[in-house]
Design a protein around this motif. Structure first.
Motif, short mmCIF file in Angstrom:
data_model
loop_
_atom_site.label_atom_id
_atom_site.label_comp_id
_atom_site.label_asym_id
_atom_site.label_seq_id
_atom_site.Cartn_x
_atom_site.Cartn_y
_atom_site.Cartn_z
N HIS A 66 -4.46 -8.72 -3.84
CA HIS A 66 -4.22 -10.02 -3.19
C HIS A 66 -4.85 -10.04 -1.81
CE1 HIS A 66 -0.98 -8.50 -0.55
NE2 HIS A 66 -0.65 -7.75 -1.58
N ASP B 226 -2.23 -3.05 2.53
CA ASP B 226 -1.68 -4.11 1.67
C ASP B 226 -2.34 -5.45 1.99
OD1 ASP B 226 -0.03 -5.51 -0.03
OD2 ASP B 226 1.56 -5.72 1.43
N GLU C 145 2.28 -13.02 -1.78
CA GLU C 145 2.45 -11.97 -2.79
C GLU C 145 3.56 -12.24 -3.79
OE1 GLU C 145 2.60 -7.84 -2.01
OE2 GLU C 145 2.58 -8.20 0.11
N ASP D 67 -1.85 -2.29 -5.61
CA ASP D 67 -0.96 -2.93 -4.63
C ASP D 67 0.38 -2.20 -4.54
OD1 ASP D 67 0.02 -4.81 -2.84
OD2 ASP D 67 0.58 -6.25 -4.38
ZN LIG Z 1 0.94 -6.26 -1.55
#
Ligand SMILES: [Zn+2]
Length: 510
Positions: free
Chosen positions: A112, A146, A181, A204
């Motif tokens: 993402h 992230d 997310e 992720d």
């Molecule tokens: Zn994430």
């Protein structure tokens, strides 16, 4: 003893045979490609990440990603990088697909592009620049772990496979999803209209391979505004002692590191008792300030991803615990503190929340954490983040939650408003053919031999893709820094991820 000796020599013998057997899945071509990626692209990959970090791609409520200027600029940069690397690029609005090859059969990588909110005052340098100097060896910045770091790893893994002209039986596709997310709706819409790769890995979460994820949930309730605080009856310490303010937290999926309380008509004796409790909170930092008889307390804990509460120190829970010196009059803030102390406490797993606590052998315990307090027009909203394993139905959980809240209201004669639960199902992957390959690559590059599939508290997009499991980017038993105010990936891990992703893609697509 004899028996032990026999088994020991048997183990040694087996260990000698082991390397050939264990590493059978990592072929020469995969190893060669991974080494090429490391030797050729480690510097360029850092430059790619440096650019991606600069875009503030926090998902803005009420502003669709395709209309968000920062998201558009981020996508333009991704398009530029993909073109430079000779990869195809398609913008579907919320979903970007970057591809290599043209077979019907495909291997997908799921990532993402949005980032979590951040508080710049808590970072040594801007969280939107790649900070390599504050802590040598670390790449610090929002999204490094992230999930922008893994995006650049994936780009250069694909590029290396392309450079070496590896003959692919399967097309490789990198998915970059742009909505928040945990907001899966736009992704569901995309999936209705487009076919997905048959095998997928999500970049992720963590290694070695994640085959189960707890369900994300939010319990929220509002402690209503009260007009006249003076009418509250006497307490143990003073007739008019009460809490006039209790705030804390930042966003729903972060263990809060800040909280603040203000007490009216406080006395030095009260502060002495508070400081006595503070001694049992060695990981917390408290700051006390007097203004007349008004006592303000600022609490500093440690932020963490709310799926890993073990790595954080929850400032809201600990500050409330500090205030167990008194059962407070039930004005807005007092009722809130009383509720937190009675039903949340400083435990991580809902031990005090009625009968809610439970655990699954593989997936672990449900976690229950106050994450954010929000001032609304009706009062103060308490948001509790839960992560639930399999083992109880959503209906049962909802029943247990509402009966605890109902009993508390009855006992305390407080009428809470805007009570709601939103609880997602846990996800368990039972059928993914690539798990063996992933474990072999992980063991080969890390030297960790007994790698087995694991379960995590976080929720990824794995559940929406066929045959999807998570593979990295974070090492097992290492603090996950995404969602915290100190997010980084070490340079060593960043390069290791490039090698492992390159080897895995080569193995799965060849
Ligand atoms: Zn994430």
């Amino acid at each position: 003893m004899q028996k032990t000796k026999y088994f020991t020599s048997l183990l040694v013998y087996c260990a000698l045979l082991l390397p050939m057997k264990t590493f059978a899945g990592v072929g020469d071509i995969a190893q060669k490609t991974a080494l090429y990626a490391q030797e050729t692209y480690q510097d360029e990959m850092i430059e790619s990440l440096r650019k991606l970090i600069t875009f503030n791609t926090v998902a803005v409520e009420g502003l669709a990603s395709p209309k968000n200027p920062a998201h558009q600029q981020f996508k333009a940069e991704l398009a530029k990088q993909a073109k430079h690397l000779g990869l195809d690029f398609t913008d579907y609005g919320y979903v970007i697909v970057i591809g290599l090859g043209d077979s019907e059969q495909r291997v997908g990588m799921i990532t993402h592009g949005d980032i979590q909110p951040f508080n710049p005052s808590k970072w040594a340098q801007s969280p939107l620049t790649l900070d390599q100097s504050s802590e040598p060896g670390k790449l610090i910045g929002r999204g490094t772990e992230d999930d922008k770091g893994p995006i650049t790893n994936a780009l250069y893994a694909m590029k290396s496979i392309k450079d070496l002209k590896i003959k692919l039986k399967k097309r490789i596709e990198l998915y970059v999803y742009m909505a928040e997310e945990s907001d899966w709706q736009p992704l569901r819409e995309h999936i209705k209209q487009h076919s997905l790769p048959q095998v997928n890995i999500t970049l992720d979460a963590e290694y070695p391979v994640v085959t189960a994820e707890k369900g994300y949930g939010t319990i929220s309730m509002t402690f209503p505004k009260t007009k006249d605080t003076s009418k509250f009856s006497s307490s143990a310490l003073s007739d008019s002692l009460y809490i006039s303010e209790f705030t804390g937290g930042f966003f729903g999926s972060q263990i809060p590191e800040d909280a603040h309380a203000r007490i009216e008509n406080a006395t030095p004796e009260l502060l002495t008792k508070i400081k006595e409790i503070a001694k049992s909170h060695p990981s917390m930092h408290y700051n006390y300030q007097w203004q007349g008889t008004q006592l303000s307390i600022s609490a500093l804990g440690k932020s963490a991803h709310s799926s890993k509460p073990e790595y954080g120190i929850n400032a809201i829970s600990y500050l409330a615990d500090l205030l167990t010196v008194n059962h407070w009059p039930n004005n807005t803030s007092g009722a809130l503190v009383n509720f937190i102390n009675e039903h949340l406490g400083t435990g991580l797993y809902g031990e005090k929340f009625g009968n809610i606590a439970y655990a699954d052998e593989f997936m672990g315990p449900m976690s229950v954490q106050a994450t954010v307090l929000k001032a609304t027009e009706n009062g103060i909203q308490l948001n509790i983040n839960i992560r639930r394993p399999r083992g109880k139905t959503t209906k049962q959980l909802e029943h247990e939650i509402s009966s605890t809240i109902a009993k508390w209201q009855q006992k305390n004669q407080v009428k809470l408003v805007d009570i709601s639960n939103d609880i997602n199902e846990p996800f368990v992957q039972t059928n993914a053919p690539q798990i063996g390959t992933l474990l072999e690559v992980f063991s080969f590059y890390t030297g960790i031999q007994d790698a087995k599939p694991i379960s995590i508290g976080g929720g990824t997009n794995s559940r929406l893709f066929p045959n999807a499991v998570s593979f990295g980017p974070s090492m097992p038993n290492t603090a996950y820094t995404g969602h915290s105010e100190h997010e980084f990936i070490t340079e060593e891990q960043f390069i290791l991820n490039l090698k492992m992703y390159t080897a895995v893609l080569t193995e799965l697509a060849m």
